[in-house]
Design a protein around this motif. Sequence first.
Motif, mmCIF file in Angstrom:
data_model
loop_
_atom_site.group_PDB
_atom_site.id
_atom_site.type_symbol
_atom_site.label_atom_id
_atom_site.label_comp_id
_atom_site.label_asym_id
_atom_site.label_seq_id
_atom_site.Cartn_x
_atom_site.Cartn_y
_atom_site.Cartn_z
ATOM 1 N N MET A 1 0.871 -1.169 -0.036
ATOM 2 C CA MET A 1 0.035 0.168 0.154
ATOM 3 C C MET A 1 0.889 1.336 0.031
ATOM 4 S SD MET A 1 -3.210 0.849 0.194
ATOM 5 C CE MET A 1 -4.156 2.311 0.864
ATOM 6 N N LYS A 2 1.857 1.218 0.965
ATOM 7 C CA LYS A 2 2.943 2.295 0.769
ATOM 8 C C LYS A 2 3.482 2.548 -0.332
ATOM 9 C CE LYS A 2 6.644 4.002 3.573
ATOM 10 N NZ LYS A 2 7.667 3.730 4.731
ATOM 11 N N GLN A 3 4.058 1.436 -0.897
ATOM 12 C CA GLN A 3 4.688 1.504 -2.165
ATOM 13 C C GLN A 3 3.707 1.961 -3.249
ATOM 14 O OE1 GLN A 3 7.727 1.036 -2.317
ATOM 15 N NE2 GLN A 3 8.015 1.140 -4.525
ATOM 16 N N ILE A 4 2.531 1.802 -3.251
ATOM 17 C CA ILE A 4 1.642 2.422 -4.312
ATOM 18 C C ILE A 4 1.395 3.642 -4.209
ATOM 19 C CG2 ILE A 4 -0.875 2.373 -5.250
ATOM 20 C CD1 ILE A 4 -0.967 -0.756 -4.392
ATOM 21 N N ILE A 5 1.281 4.225 -2.981
ATOM 22 C CA ILE A 5 1.338 5.697 -2.812
ATOM 23 C C ILE A 5 2.547 6.548 -3.268
ATOM 24 C CG2 ILE A 5 1.029 7.636 -0.991
ATOM 25 C CD1 ILE A 5 -0.857 5.498 0.434
ATOM 26 N N ILE A 6 3.489 5.777 -3.079
ATOM 27 C CA ILE A 6 4.951 6.269 -3.206
ATOM 28 C C ILE A 6 4.986 6.516 -4.692
ATOM 29 C CG2 ILE A 6 7.548 6.144 -3.347
ATOM 30 C CD1 ILE A 6 7.161 5.052 -0.477
ATOM 31 N N GLU A 7 4.769 5.607 -5.640
ATOM 32 C CA GLU A 7 4.723 5.433 -6.925
ATOM 33 C C GLU A 7 3.641 6.480 -7.627
ATOM 34 O OE1 GLU A 7 4.046 1.630 -8.327
ATOM 35 O OE2 GLU A 7 5.804 0.754 -7.469
ATOM 36 N N ARG A 8 2.463 6.515 -7.184
ATOM 37 C CA ARG A 8 1.553 7.577 -7.758
ATOM 38 C C ARG A 8 2.037 8.884 -7.402
ATOM 39 N NH1 ARG A 8 -2.047 8.866 -10.824
ATOM 40 N NH2 ARG A 8 -4.098 9.656 -9.926
ATOM 41 N N TRP A 9 2.701 9.222 -6.216
ATOM 42 C CA TRP A 9 3.129 10.635 -5.886
ATOM 43 C C TRP A 9 4.186 10.847 -7.006
ATOM 44 C CZ3 TRP A 9 2.037 14.910 -3.378
ATOM 45 C CH2 TRP A 9 2.965 15.583 -3.122
ATOM 46 N N GLN A 10 5.269 9.869 -7.362
ATOM 47 C CA GLN A 10 6.404 10.032 -8.149
ATOM 48 C C GLN A 10 5.667 10.421 -9.543
ATOM 49 O OE1 GLN A 10 9.039 6.977 -7.409
ATOM 50 N NE2 GLN A 10 9.870 7.978 -5.576
ATOM 51 N N GLU A 11 4.577 9.733 -9.914
ATOM 52 C CA GLU A 11 4.045 10.201 -11.134
ATOM 53 C C GLU A 11 3.521 11.464 -11.361
ATOM 54 O OE1 GLU A 11 0.652 7.114 -11.821
ATOM 55 O OE2 GLU A 11 2.079 5.509 -11.649
ATOM 56 N N PHE A 12 3.165 12.310 -10.629
ATOM 57 C CA PHE A 12 2.785 13.671 -10.579
ATOM 58 C C PHE A 12 4.098 14.665 -10.953
ATOM 59 C CE2 PHE A 12 -0.399 12.608 -7.194
ATOM 60 C CZ PHE A 12 -1.326 12.447 -7.889
ATOM 61 N N SER A 13 3.775 15.515 -11.633
ATOM 62 C CA SER A 13 4.809 16.597 -12.105
ATOM 63 C C SER A 13 5.083 17.356 -10.874
ATOM 64 C CB SER A 13 4.436 17.261 -13.056
ATOM 65 O OG SER A 13 3.550 18.278 -12.664
ATOM 66 N N GLN A 14 6.321 17.972 -10.933
ATOM 67 C CA GLN A 14 6.759 18.884 -9.989
ATOM 68 C C GLN A 14 5.731 19.761 -9.639
ATOM 69 O OE1 GLN A 14 9.382 17.915 -8.562
ATOM 70 N NE2 GLN A 14 10.151 19.709 -7.363
ATOM 71 N N LYS A 15 5.165 20.479 -10.676
ATOM 72 C CA LYS A 15 4.061 21.577 -10.383
ATOM 73 C C LYS A 15 2.960 20.787 -9.791
ATOM 74 C CE LYS A 15 1.637 25.020 -12.801
ATOM 75 N NZ LYS A 15 1.025 25.615 -14.127
ATOM 76 N N GLU A 16 2.432 19.626 -9.793
ATOM 77 C CA GLU A 16 1.198 19.020 -9.344
ATOM 78 C C GLU A 16 1.545 18.659 -7.832
ATOM 79 O OE1 GLU A 16 0.861 15.822 -12.309
ATOM 80 O OE2 GLU A 16 -1.095 16.769 -12.946
ATOM 81 N N GLN A 17 2.968 18.177 -7.430
ATOM 82 C CA GLN A 17 3.414 17.686 -6.260
ATOM 83 C C GLN A 17 3.412 18.930 -5.363
ATOM 84 O OE1 GLN A 17 7.336 15.770 -6.371
ATOM 85 N NE2 GLN A 17 6.261 14.022 -7.277
ATOM 86 N N ARG A 18 3.688 20.095 -5.724
ATOM 87 C CA ARG A 18 3.603 21.373 -5.155
ATOM 88 C C ARG A 18 2.473 21.880 -4.782
ATOM 89 N NH1 ARG A 18 6.322 25.308 -8.349
ATOM 90 N NH2 ARG A 18 8.224 24.175 -8.046
#
Length: 165
Positions: free
Chosen positions: A1-18
């Motif tokens: 579950m944690k791994q899925i969330i980390i992968e999903r977060w890394q798929e976002f662009s820098q702008k979306e993460q911010r």
Amino acid sequence: MKQIIIERWQEFSQKEQRFLGIFGAILLIFFLYAYLWIPIQQANDRFAKVIPTKEAQLNLMKLQAAEIESKRHQFHLSKASKDGLKASIDRSAIGYGIVLEKFSDHFDATDTSLHVKIASTSFDAWIKWTESLQANQGIRVTSCVISPSLKLGEVKVDAVFGTQN
């Protein structure tokens, strides 16, 4: 579950993460404000209203405690000696407007009685006074002779008072 969330977060662009980080921080601040700060402020407001009344009640209780201690001392004084008993009866009679004609020691086995004569008082005043003596000071009437006085509603009283054991 944690791994899925980390992968999903890394798929976002820098702008979306911010954007998501700022949005999450704002959301966190909102929830902290709504569920912590507001209830604490409401509790403070309630306490600000309640504390003065509680302080007033505390002061009243302190006064009552001092009065109780004073009455307890008077009670023990009246039980301790004839003079204390006489002073308690005399002070109380004055408070009820009863004039005591004569005091004399009444000798009995316990040696805690006082003989009192009253030339004239209203029957109601006599009853209220003796009730007060018994309730507040533990002084009771051990024997009593009540006879009518010349004035209407007035009585002569010949009584012996003693302390309750």
